[in-house]
Scaffold this motif. Sequence first.
Motif, PDB file in Angstrom:
ATOM      1  N   ALA A  75       0.885  -1.297   0.045  1.00 51.21           N
ATOM      2  CA  ALA A  75       0.097   0.089   0.136  1.00 51.21           C
ATOM      3  C   ALA A  75       0.941   1.237   0.058  1.00 51.21           C
ATOM      4  O   ALA A  75       0.517   2.164  -0.360  1.00 51.21           O
ATOM      5  CB  ALA A  75      -0.915  -0.071   1.142  1.00 51.21           C
ATOM      6  N   GLY A  76       2.200   1.121   0.239  1.00 58.27           N
ATOM      7  CA  GLY A  76       3.013   2.337   0.359  1.00 58.27           C
ATOM      8  C   GLY A  76       3.597   2.553   1.609  1.00 58.27           C
ATOM      9  O   GLY A  76       2.880   2.726   2.557  1.00 58.27           O
ATOM     10  N   LEU A  77       4.847   2.863   1.790  1.00 61.70           N
ATOM     11  CA  LEU A  77       5.550   3.053   2.932  1.00 61.70           C
ATOM     12  C   LEU A  77       5.793   4.564   2.953  1.00 61.70           C
ATOM     13  O   LEU A  77       6.276   5.068   2.100  1.00 61.70           O
ATOM     14  CB  LEU A  77       6.816   2.283   3.139  1.00 61.70           C
ATOM     15  N   PRO A  78       5.729   5.116   4.342  1.00 59.67           N
ATOM     16  CA  PRO A  78       6.099   6.502   4.322  1.00 59.67           C
ATOM     17  C   PRO A  78       7.482   6.753   4.171  1.00 59.67           C
ATOM     18  O   PRO A  78       8.556   6.053   4.543  1.00 59.67           O
ATOM     19  CB  PRO A  78       5.457   6.705   5.953  1.00 59.67           C
ATOM     20  N   ASP A  79       7.584   8.188   4.073  1.00 55.50           N
ATOM     21  CA  ASP A  79       8.951   8.628   4.285  1.00 55.50           C
ATOM     22  C   ASP A  79       9.558   8.927   5.409  1.00 55.50           C
ATOM     23  O   ASP A  79       8.781   8.844   6.479  1.00 55.50           O
ATOM     24  CB  ASP A  79       9.022  10.371   3.341  1.00 55.50           C
ATOM     25  N   ILE A  80      10.885   8.749   5.675  1.00 50.41           N
ATOM     26  CA  ILE A  80      11.615   8.925   6.844  1.00 50.41           C
ATOM     27  C   ILE A  80      12.347  10.471   6.851  1.00 50.41           C
ATOM     28  O   ILE A  80      12.963  10.740   6.585  1.00 50.41           O
ATOM     29  CB  ILE A  80      12.558   8.060   7.043  1.00 50.41           C
ATOM     30  N   THR A  81      11.716  11.187   7.905  1.00 52.19           N
ATOM     31  CA  THR A  81      12.486  12.462   8.063  1.00 52.19           C
ATOM     32  C   THR A  81      13.075  12.602   9.318  1.00 52.19           C
ATOM     33  O   THR A  81      12.558  12.668  10.366  1.00 52.19           O
ATOM     34  CB  THR A  81      10.943  13.610   8.338  1.00 52.19           C
ATOM     35  N   ALA A  82      14.432  12.956   8.958  1.00 60.90           N
ATOM     36  CA  ALA A  82      15.454  12.834  10.121  1.00 60.90           C
ATOM     37  C   ALA A  82      15.507  14.171  10.427  1.00 60.90           C
ATOM     38  O   ALA A  82      15.334  15.131   9.839  1.00 60.90           O
ATOM     39  CB  ALA A  82      16.870  12.377   9.401  1.00 60.90           C
ATOM     40  N   ILE A  83      15.533  14.319  11.687  1.00 64.50           N
ATOM     41  CA  ILE A  83      15.526  15.826  12.438  1.00 64.50           C
ATOM     42  C   ILE A  83      17.038  16.185  12.958  1.00 64.50           C
ATOM     43  O   ILE A  83      17.462  17.042  12.436  1.00 64.50           O
ATOM     44  CB  ILE A  83      14.658  15.823  13.723  1.00 64.50           C
ATOM     45  N   THR A  84      17.618  15.222  13.887  1.00 64.21           N
ATOM     46  CA  THR A  84      19.018  15.767  14.596  1.00 64.21           C
ATOM     47  C   THR A  84      19.360  14.387  15.203  1.00 64.21           C
ATOM     48  O   THR A  84      18.821  13.365  15.498  1.00 64.21           O
ATOM     49  CB  THR A  84      19.024  16.930  15.388  1.00 64.21           C
ATOM     50  N   VAL A  85      20.792  14.494  15.617  1.00 65.91           N
ATOM     51  CA  VAL A  85      21.457  13.462  16.541  1.00 65.91           C
ATOM     52  C   VAL A  85      21.518  13.792  17.622  1.00 65.91           C
ATOM     53  O   VAL A  85      21.880  15.278  17.976  1.00 65.91           O
ATOM     54  CB  VAL A  85      22.649  13.263  15.615  1.00 65.91           C
ATOM     55  N   GLU A  86      20.939  13.183  18.586  1.00 67.55           N
ATOM     56  CA  GLU A  86      21.184  13.627  20.230  1.00 67.55           C
ATOM     57  C   GLU A  86      21.274  12.113  21.038  1.00 67.55           C
ATOM     58  O   GLU A  86      20.854  11.175  20.513  1.00 67.55           O
ATOM     59  CB  GLU A  86      19.971  14.189  20.511  1.00 67.55           C
ATOM     60  N   GLY A 161      25.288  15.723   8.521  1.00 68.72           N
ATOM     61  CA  GLY A 161      24.788  16.843   7.859  1.00 68.72           C
ATOM     62  C   GLY A 161      23.364  17.149   8.135  1.00 68.72           C
ATOM     63  O   GLY A 161      22.834  16.723   9.170  1.00 68.72           O
ATOM     64  N   PRO A 162      22.939  18.153   7.378  1.00 72.23           N
ATOM     65  CA  PRO A 162      21.505  18.646   7.849  1.00 72.23           C
ATOM     66  C   PRO A 162      20.504  17.636   7.781  1.00 72.23           C
ATOM     67  O   PRO A 162      20.738  16.571   7.044  1.00 72.23           O
ATOM     68  CB  PRO A 162      21.320  19.868   6.742  1.00 72.23           C
ATOM     69  N   SER A 163      19.515  18.051   8.305  1.00 73.54           N
ATOM     70  CA  SER A 163      18.271  17.156   8.225  1.00 73.54           C
ATOM     71  C   SER A 163      17.904  16.829   6.930  1.00 73.54           C
ATOM     72  O   SER A 163      17.991  17.644   6.010  1.00 73.54           O
ATOM     73  CB  SER A 163      16.935  17.785   9.078  1.00 73.54           C
ATOM     74  N   ARG A 164      17.085  15.806   6.727  1.00 77.60           N
ATOM     75  CA  ARG A 164      16.985  15.131   5.166  1.00 77.60           C
ATOM     76  C   ARG A 164      15.637  14.578   5.486  1.00 77.60           C
ATOM     77  O   ARG A 164      15.312  13.850   6.342  1.00 77.60           O
ATOM     78  CB  ARG A 164      18.048  14.261   4.703  1.00 77.60           C
ATOM     79  N   ILE A 165      15.055  14.153   4.259  1.00 73.89           N
ATOM     80  CA  ILE A 165      13.839  13.508   3.968  1.00 73.89           C
ATOM     81  C   ILE A 165      14.266  12.179   3.159  1.00 73.89           C
ATOM     82  O   ILE A 165      15.013  12.577   2.017  1.00 73.89           O
ATOM     83  CB  ILE A 165      12.624  14.286   3.588  1.00 73.89           C
ATOM     84  N   ALA A 166      14.120  11.067   3.586  1.00 73.04           N
ATOM     85  CA  ALA A 166      14.613   9.832   2.841  1.00 73.04           C
ATOM     86  C   ALA A 166      13.270   8.862   2.753  1.00 73.04           C
ATOM     87  O   ALA A 166      12.303   8.973   3.458  1.00 73.04           O
ATOM     88  CB  ALA A 166      15.349   9.182   3.585  1.00 73.04           C
ATOM     89  N   GLY A 167      13.291   8.114   1.512  1.00 67.88           N
ATOM     90  CA  GLY A 167      12.401   7.194   1.414  1.00 67.88           C
ATOM     91  C   GLY A 167      12.423   5.895   2.209  1.00 67.88           C
ATOM     92  O   GLY A 167      13.683   5.814   2.784  1.00 67.88           O
ATOM     93  N   ALA A 168      11.595   5.230   2.129  1.00 67.97           N
ATOM     94  CA  ALA A 168      11.733   3.711   3.028  1.00 67.97           C
ATOM     95  C   ALA A 168      11.585   2.670   2.079  1.00 67.97           C
ATOM     96  O   ALA A 168      10.942   2.652   1.162  1.00 67.97           O
ATOM     97  CB  ALA A 168      10.495   3.584   4.004  1.00 67.97           C
ATOM     98  N   ARG A 169      12.804   1.946   2.111  1.00 69.73           N
ATOM     99  CA  ARG A 169      12.932   0.639   0.899  1.00 69.73           C
ATOM    100  C   ARG A 169      12.296  -0.296   1.208  1.00 69.73           C
ATOM    101  O   ARG A 169      12.011  -1.219   0.318  1.00 69.73           O
ATOM    102  CB  ARG A 169      14.374   0.501   0.500  1.00 69.73           C
ATOM    103  N   ALA A 170      12.085  -0.628   2.626  1.00 69.05           N
ATOM    104  CA  ALA A 170      11.387  -2.041   3.153  1.00 69.05           C
ATOM    105  C   ALA A 170      10.922  -1.862   4.348  1.00 69.05           C
ATOM    106  O   ALA A 170      11.095  -1.005   5.269  1.00 69.05           O
ATOM    107  CB  ALA A 170      12.482  -3.075   2.976  1.00 69.05           C
TER     108      ALA A 170
END
Length: 215
Positions: A75-86, A161-170
């Motif tokens: 049905a489709g997997l959501p994007d992964i929105t990375a924010i920061t490292v902590e 590096g800066p925050s990013r939006i990535a797809g989900a592959r599985a």
Amino acid sequence: MPTADTVRVDFALIPDDALFGAVITASQAITSAFRDNANVVDAEVFPPHVSLLICTIPRAALAAVTVDLEALAAAGLPDITAITVEPSTSGYVMLTIKRTPGLMVLHEAILGVAARARADLGGDPFGSRYVGAAFAPHISLAKIDADDQANAASVGLRTLGPSRIAGARALDLCDIGERSDRWDILASFPAARYPSANGPGRGAQLLPGVIRPDS
């Protein structure tokens, strides 16, 4: 509690190749700076992932669970929105992930899958306290001594590096053991945007031990 034959599993969302590789690079950079990293991320032993839920389910329910997961991935997997490292109070250094509407919909769907699988166990339907409002999505980068966590987080942030939006592959179902000491993939379902080598309509990869109900 019934003495059922159970397995402790991670319902894991796997990031696309770019973020997958970046997380490995960041974890290895932290390891180079702090040799006591107890959670080195790599492509095989402990790959980058967002845990949607960790719980125990009966082995007898695995076949039904994989059917549900295949439908969710199709049905489709959501994007992964990375924010920061902590750093975290648990000792982990993590890449925090935004609770986007799409990610929360998938999380709630996974809770439903787990509740159905755990119905005969009784007690907590989800087998975890990190659900709903307490769900804090992240990707682990390292597990470091408390005195080094802040500096390790800085290394991870500089590397990623800066925050990013990535797809989900599985969407993966993994046996992680009672102490989270292994990562054995029981089943893996690629997102619709990542065609499988198995051919059209054959995207699911079922590992030995996971049997379809109709087989």
